[in-house]
Structures are given as C-alpha cells and as structure tokens.
Design a protein around this motif. Structure first.
Motif, PDB file in Angstrom:
ATOM      1  N   VAL A   1      28.967  48.247  30.047  1.00 42.91           N
ATOM      2  CA  VAL A   1      28.903  47.060  30.539  1.00 42.91           C
ATOM      3  C   VAL A   1      29.159  46.346  28.245  1.00 42.91           C
ATOM      4  O   VAL A   1      29.709  45.750  28.754  1.00 42.91           O
ATOM      5  N   LEU A   2      28.726  47.184  27.622  1.00 46.06           N
ATOM      6  CA  LEU A   2      29.362  46.380  26.047  1.00 46.06           C
ATOM      7  C   LEU A   2      30.374  46.768  25.564  1.00 46.06           C
ATOM      8  O   LEU A   2      31.311  45.493  25.642  1.00 46.06           O
ATOM      9  N   ALA A   3      31.712  47.674  26.334  1.00 42.93           N
ATOM     10  CA  ALA A   3      32.563  47.140  26.517  1.00 42.93           C
ATOM     11  C   ALA A   3      33.188  46.498  27.117  1.00 42.93           C
ATOM     12  O   ALA A   3      34.663  45.915  26.881  1.00 42.93           O
ATOM     13  N   LEU A   4      32.536  46.126  28.466  1.00 41.87           N
ATOM     14  CA  LEU A   4      33.315  45.340  29.263  1.00 41.87           C
ATOM     15  C   LEU A   4      32.548  44.467  29.495  1.00 41.87           C
ATOM     16  O   LEU A   4      34.456  43.879  29.191  1.00 41.87           O
TER      17      LEU A   4
ATOM     18  N   TRP B   1      31.777  31.630  31.896  1.00 42.31           N
ATOM     19  CA  TRP B   1      30.891  32.560  32.790  1.00 42.31           C
ATOM     20  C   TRP B   1      31.233  33.568  32.481  1.00 42.31           C
ATOM     21  O   TRP B   1      30.400  34.840  32.766  1.00 42.31           O
ATOM     22  N   LEU B   2      31.623  33.953  30.971  1.00 42.84           N
ATOM     23  CA  LEU B   2      31.729  34.704  30.869  1.00 42.84           C
ATOM     24  C   LEU B   2      30.018  35.083  29.615  1.00 42.84           C
ATOM     25  O   LEU B   2      28.931  36.267  29.703  1.00 42.84           O
TER      26      LEU B   2
ATOM     27  N   ALA C   1      27.409  41.065  34.406  1.00 42.93           N
ATOM     28  CA  ALA C   1      28.527  40.950  33.388  1.00 42.93           C
ATOM     29  C   ALA C   1      29.855  41.174  34.801  1.00 42.93           C
ATOM     30  O   ALA C   1      30.501  40.433  34.255  1.00 42.93           O
ATOM     31  N   VAL C   2      29.614  41.466  35.217  1.00 39.42           N
ATOM     32  CA  VAL C   2      31.212  41.695  36.474  1.00 39.42           C
ATOM     33  C   VAL C   2      30.801  41.028  37.284  1.00 39.42           C
ATOM     34  O   VAL C   2      31.983  39.885  37.341  1.00 39.42           O
ATOM     35  N   VAL C   3      29.665  40.148  37.830  1.00 35.24           N
ATOM     36  CA  VAL C   3      29.795  38.438  38.218  1.00 35.24           C
ATOM     37  C   VAL C   3      30.184  38.403  37.585  1.00 35.24           C
ATOM     38  O   VAL C   3      31.528  37.029  37.472  1.00 35.24           O
ATOM     39  N   GLY C   4      30.311  37.310  35.709  1.00 31.82           N
ATOM     40  CA  GLY C   4      30.403  36.746  35.241  1.00 31.82           C
ATOM     41  C   GLY C   4      31.728  36.749  34.543  1.00 31.82           C
ATOM     42  O   GLY C   4      32.549  35.754  35.182  1.00 31.82           O
ATOM     43  N   LEU C   5      32.468  38.040  34.798  1.00 33.06           N
ATOM     44  CA  LEU C   5      33.774  38.120  34.082  1.00 33.06           C
ATOM     45  C   LEU C   5      34.426  38.117  35.278  1.00 33.06           C
ATOM     46  O   LEU C   5      35.356  37.468  35.372  1.00 33.06           O
TER      47      LEU C   5
END
Length: 188
Positions: free
Chosen positions: A123-126, A38-39, A75-79
């Motif tokens: 977002v890159l660091a996340l 999912w990432l 990115a948040v949803v995937g994480l």
C-alpha cells in the motif's frame, strides 16, 4: 485516589500526544505534497494507521492486519477515481506496489523481513508510485537508510547480535512520509 486518577490522565495524555502530533504533521505534509485530490483517501488512511502501526511494531514486533489491510481498498479506490477524473495512468503505482511486494516477499522467505512489512509495503508503494518516481526513491531509500543506521547503532551500543530483529515498519512509515514530501520539496 487522586494520585491514581492523575497517573491515569498522565498515561492517557502520553498516548494521545504522539497521535495528535502525527496527525498534525501528516496533515501538513499532505496539504503541501498532494493537495486536494482523490489520492488523499489512501494517504489519509495511512495517516490514521501510522501511529498505531509504529506503536504495535515497536512494542510487539508485528503490524496487525486489522490496521494494514483496510488501507488497501481505500487507496485503490482513491487511485482509481483519481485516474478516471484526471486521466493520469495508475501504471507506475501498480507496478511499484507489485514490485515492492515481490522483493519484500523474497526477503521474507530468506529470513530478513517480517510478513507484516510485506503487507505494508504494497500500500505504501502504491501511494508513493501515484506521486512519481522521486517519491518512490526517496521513500524507500530513506527507510532502508534509517533502518541500517538504527541497526548499526543497536549493534554498536547495545551489544545486540546481528541476528537481533529490529522492527522495520516504523522506518517504512517514516520513509513513506519523507517520500510523500519529496516531490513538493523538489518543486519548491
């Protein structure tokens, strides 16, 4: 008339070749490093944003919000879904994102970093944090290393003043993709 059309086709091809190359390289990097997860949602969002962001930062010295900000919810949803499905904690990713945004915001207020870089680094660091400490360290160390080399080269060869601004977004993105690849190389 034929010459004008040929020039248009040539310009169009010149814009699409780097874009297609970027997608191909990032697809290979993602397949090797992230695998099926999912990432991938966040990484694919950044993959689609990479070339337009590099192009905008090099030509206009800006990282447009309309390209950067949509990467965040994806990115948040995937994480989040990845964390729920696998049970992996998102703590490192969240702490890395907040920490990098804080450091870059401080550099922005001190005059050394653009606000677009501050927004992009979160977002890159996340995403790098979701891959682990190695990805984070390689990603940001290489971004600063490449940025320093480019800045030194520009000052030495082009007689630019130390105050001349060099777009940092491309270095962040190249560092990001090296950071994405680093854990896979370390295992191999």
């Amino acid at each position: 008339m034929v010459e004008v059309r040929a020039a248009e086709v040539s310009r169009s091809r010149a814009r699409w070749v780097p874009l297609a190359s970027t997608f191909l390289v990032t697809a290979i990097v993602l397949a090797v490093s992230v695998g099926w997860s999912w990432l991938l949602l966040g990484f694919v969002a950044v993959a689609f944003a990479t070339w337009p962001l590099i192009d905008a930062d090099v030509s206009e010295h800006r990282l447009p919000n309309k390209i950067v900000l949509p990467c965040y919810p994806i990115a948040v949803v995937g994480l989040a879904v990845h964390s729920i499905v696998t049970g992996d904690s998102p703590a490192l990713a969240v702490i890395a994102s907040l920490g990098c945004v804080t450091v870059f915001a401080l550099m922005h207020f001190l005059g050394g970093m653009g606000m677009g870089d501050v927004k992009l680094v979160g977002v890159l660091a996340l995403l790098l944090g979701s891959l682990g400490v190695t990805a984070l360290m390689v990603g940001f160390a290489s971004a600063f290393l490449f940025g320093a080399v480019a800045g030194g080269w520009a000052m030495a060869t082009q007689h630019r003043a130390a105050t001349h601004r060099i777009p940092f977004g491309p270095f962040l993105l190249v560092g990001f993709w090296l950071g994405v690849l680093a854990p896979a190389l370390r295992q191999g």
